[in-house]
Design an enzyme around this catalytic site. Structure first.
Site, PDB file in Angstrom:
ATOM      1  N   CYS A 270       0.845  -1.202   0.000  1.00 24.93           N
ATOM      2  CA  CYS A 270       0.000   0.000   0.000  1.00 24.93           C
ATOM      3  C   CYS A 270       0.877   1.247   0.000  1.00 24.93           C
ATOM      4  O   CYS A 270       0.595   2.224  -0.702  1.00 24.93           O
ATOM      5  CB  CYS A 270      -0.925   0.015   1.204  1.00 24.93           C
ATOM      6  SG  CYS A 270      -2.342  -1.092   1.081  1.00 24.93           S
TER       7      CYS A 270
ATOM      8  N   ASP B  86      10.451  -6.713  -8.547  1.00 21.69           N
ATOM      9  CA  ASP B  86      10.731  -7.276  -7.227  1.00 21.69           C
ATOM     10  C   ASP B  86      12.125  -6.807  -6.771  1.00 21.69           C
ATOM     11  O   ASP B  86      13.079  -6.802  -7.544  1.00 21.69           O
ATOM     12  CB  ASP B  86      10.679  -8.805  -7.290  1.00 21.69           C
ATOM     13  CG  ASP B  86      10.555  -9.437  -5.911  1.00 21.69           C
ATOM     14  OD1 ASP B  86       9.504 -10.049  -5.640  1.00 21.69           O
ATOM     15  OD2 ASP B  86      11.506  -9.320  -5.115  1.00 21.69           O
TER      16      ASP B  86
ATOM     17  N   HIS C  63      -6.292  -2.872  -0.879  1.00 23.14           N
ATOM     18  CA  HIS C  63      -5.609  -3.817   0.014  1.00 23.14           C
ATOM     19  C   HIS C  63      -6.464  -5.069   0.198  1.00 23.14           C
ATOM     20  O   HIS C  63      -7.466  -5.044   0.911  1.00 23.14           O
ATOM     21  CB  HIS C  63      -5.305  -3.181   1.374  1.00 23.14           C
ATOM     22  CG  HIS C  63      -4.598  -4.133   2.291  1.00 23.14           C
ATOM     23  ND1 HIS C  63      -3.230  -4.294   2.297  1.00 23.14           N
ATOM     24  CD2 HIS C  63      -5.085  -5.015   3.196  1.00 23.14           C
ATOM     25  CE1 HIS C  63      -2.903  -5.228   3.174  1.00 23.14           C
ATOM     26  NE2 HIS C  63      -4.012  -5.686   3.731  1.00 23.14           N
TER      27      HIS C  63
ATOM     28  N   ASN D 183       1.545 -16.635  -4.293  1.00 17.79           N
ATOM     29  CA  ASN D 183       1.766 -17.358  -3.037  1.00 17.79           C
ATOM     30  C   ASN D 183       0.658 -16.974  -2.062  1.00 17.79           C
ATOM     31  O   ASN D 183       0.363 -15.783  -1.892  1.00 17.79           O
ATOM     32  CB  ASN D 183       3.134 -16.999  -2.450  1.00 17.79           C
ATOM     33  CG  ASN D 183       4.272 -17.464  -3.342  1.00 17.79           C
ATOM     34  OD1 ASN D 183       4.227 -18.550  -3.900  1.00 17.79           O
ATOM     35  ND2 ASN D 183       5.297 -16.633  -3.490  1.00 17.79           N
TER      36      ASN D 183
ATOM     37  N   HIS E  92      -0.279  -8.537   1.046  1.00 21.30           N
ATOM     38  CA  HIS E  92      -1.069  -7.701   0.139  1.00 21.30           C
ATOM     39  C   HIS E  92      -1.009  -8.463  -1.177  1.00 21.30           C
ATOM     40  O   HIS E  92       0.089  -8.643  -1.734  1.00 21.30           O
ATOM     41  CB  HIS E  92      -0.459  -6.294   0.037  1.00 21.30           C
ATOM     42  CG  HIS E  92      -1.175  -5.356  -0.890  1.00 21.30           C
ATOM     43  ND1 HIS E  92      -1.539  -4.075  -0.524  1.00 21.30           N
ATOM     44  CD2 HIS E  92      -1.563  -5.499  -2.180  1.00 21.30           C
ATOM     45  CE1 HIS E  92      -2.132  -3.474  -1.544  1.00 21.30           C
ATOM     46  NE2 HIS E  92      -2.151  -4.326  -2.580  1.00 21.30           N
TER      47      HIS E  92
ATOM     48  N   HIS F  57      -0.582 -10.203  -4.508  1.00 26.06           N
ATOM     49  CA  HIS F  57       0.251  -9.832  -5.656  1.00 26.06           C
ATOM     50  C   HIS F  57       0.482 -11.053  -6.529  1.00 26.06           C
ATOM     51  O   HIS F  57       0.528 -12.178  -6.041  1.00 26.06           O
ATOM     52  CB  HIS F  57       1.587  -9.237  -5.199  1.00 26.06           C
ATOM     53  CG  HIS F  57       2.320 -10.072  -4.195  1.00 26.06           C
ATOM     54  ND1 HIS F  57       1.976 -10.086  -2.856  1.00 26.06           N
ATOM     55  CD2 HIS F  57       3.352 -10.937  -4.322  1.00 26.06           C
ATOM     56  CE1 HIS F  57       2.767 -10.915  -2.209  1.00 26.06           C
ATOM     57  NE2 HIS F  57       3.609 -11.466  -3.078  1.00 26.06           N
TER      58      HIS F  57
ATOM     59  N   HIS G 180       3.181 -12.640  -9.066  1.00 21.09           N
ATOM     60  CA  HIS G 180       4.556 -12.573  -9.569  1.00 21.09           C
ATOM     61  C   HIS G 180       4.564 -12.936 -11.051  1.00 21.09           C
ATOM     62  O   HIS G 180       3.913 -13.907 -11.465  1.00 21.09           O
ATOM     63  CB  HIS G 180       5.442 -13.604  -8.861  1.00 21.09           C
ATOM     64  CG  HIS G 180       5.661 -13.371  -7.405  1.00 21.09           C
ATOM     65  ND1 HIS G 180       6.763 -12.694  -6.918  1.00 21.09           N
ATOM     66  CD2 HIS G 180       4.934 -13.720  -6.322  1.00 21.09           C
ATOM     67  CE1 HIS G 180       6.707 -12.658  -5.592  1.00 21.09           C
ATOM     68  NE2 HIS G 180       5.608 -13.275  -5.204  1.00 21.09           N
TER      69      HIS G 180
HETATM   70  P1  5GP Z   1       5.625 -13.320  -1.517  1.00 24.62           P
HETATM   71  O1  5GP Z   1       6.577 -14.307  -0.885  1.00 24.62           O
HETATM   72  O2  5GP Z   1       4.774 -12.636  -0.490  1.00 24.62           O
HETATM   73  O3  5GP Z   1       4.822 -13.926  -2.645  1.00 24.62           O
HETATM   74  O4  5GP Z   1       6.521 -12.254  -2.246  1.00 24.62           O
HETATM   75  C1  5GP Z   1       6.818 -11.006  -1.725  1.00 24.62           C
HETATM   76  C2  5GP Z   1       7.862 -10.396  -2.636  1.00 24.62           C
HETATM   77  O5  5GP Z   1       7.953  -9.022  -2.361  1.00 24.62           O
HETATM   78  C3  5GP Z   1       9.270 -10.994  -2.450  1.00 24.62           C
HETATM   79  O6  5GP Z   1       9.682 -11.586  -3.688  1.00 24.62           O
HETATM   80  C4  5GP Z   1      10.122  -9.792  -2.054  1.00 24.62           C
HETATM   81  O7  5GP Z   1      11.399  -9.815  -2.662  1.00 24.62           O
HETATM   82  C5  5GP Z   1       9.278  -8.612  -2.532  1.00 24.62           C
HETATM   83  N1  5GP Z   1       9.447  -7.401  -1.728  1.00 24.62           N
HETATM   84  C6  5GP Z   1       9.396  -7.318  -0.373  1.00 24.62           C
HETATM   85  N2  5GP Z   1       9.567  -6.038   0.008  1.00 24.62           N
HETATM   86  C7  5GP Z   1       9.716  -5.309  -1.126  1.00 24.62           C
HETATM   87  C8  5GP Z   1       9.933  -3.915  -1.364  1.00 24.62           C
HETATM   88  O8  5GP Z   1      10.018  -3.075  -0.476  1.00 24.62           O
HETATM   89  N3  5GP Z   1      10.041  -3.525  -2.669  1.00 24.62           N
HETATM   90  C9  5GP Z   1       9.941  -4.424  -3.706  1.00 24.62           C
HETATM   91  N4  5GP Z   1      10.081  -3.928  -4.936  1.00 24.62           N
HETATM   92  N5  5GP Z   1       9.746  -5.735  -3.500  1.00 24.62           N
HETATM   93  C10 5GP Z   1       9.625  -6.171  -2.234  1.00 24.62           C
HETATM   94 ZN    ZN Z   2      -1.731  -3.265   1.381  1.00 27.05          ZN
END
Ligand code: 5GP
Ligand code: ZN
Length: 119
Positions: free
Chosen positions: A8, A31, A47, A87, A98, A100, A102
């Site tokens: 957010c 990422d 959100h 995920n 939040h 997302h 990939h």
């Molecule tokens: P998840 O494991 O929740 O599917 O993926 C979260 C992703 O967010 C991870 O691949 C991590 O590298 C990325 N991430 C976490 N914090 C930040 C951030 O502050 N900026 C960016 N650009 N990516 C982030």
């Molecule tokens: Zn959020």
């Protein structure tokens, strides 16, 4: 309601990101810790903590994310395909709560989806 979750805050521009796309409802950014030559995420501005929290009121928003994915992938040079990962929760190894999507790709095939465990 304003949320102080990290995505957010990125959506509001309070935390910098390498943004590749933005419209009224969704945005996409690279990422910070890529696991493929191209690795970005598409995120709703609303959100929603995870896919486990999504419902039919979100169908247009979730459809929009997938419907825009190919154009965004191509804008990053992914002309021969890409992988799409969401995920969800503890078992899905979700780190940021939040929702997302990939998008992963690069010049070489990414390999199989998950490593098989040895029997
Ligand atoms: P998840 O494991 O929740 O599917 O993926 C979260 C992703 O967010 C991870 O691949 C991590 O590298 C990325 N991430 C976490 N914090 C930040 C951030 O502050 N900026 C960016 N650009 N990516 C982030
Ligand atoms: Zn959020």
């Amino acid at each position: 309601m304003m949320s102080d979750c990290i995505f957010c805050r990125i959506a509001r521009g309070e935390i910098p990101s390498k943004k590749i796309y933005e419209d009224e409802e969704i945005f996409a950014f690279h990422d910070i810790n890529p696991i493929a030559p191209v690795h970005f995420m598409i995120v709703p501005k609303l959100h929603i903590a995870s896919l486990a929290e999504a419902n039919m009121s979100h169908q247009m928003l979730l459809g929009r994310i997938l419907a825009k994915a190919n154009d965004m992938a191509r804008s990053q040079g992914l002309n021969e395909g890409f992988r799409t990962i969401i995920n969800t929760g503890r078992i899905g190894h979700q780190e940021v709560y939040h929702l997302h999507v990939h998008i992963l790709g690069g010049p070489e095939p990414l390999g199989s989806m998950l490593k098989r465990k040895a029997p």
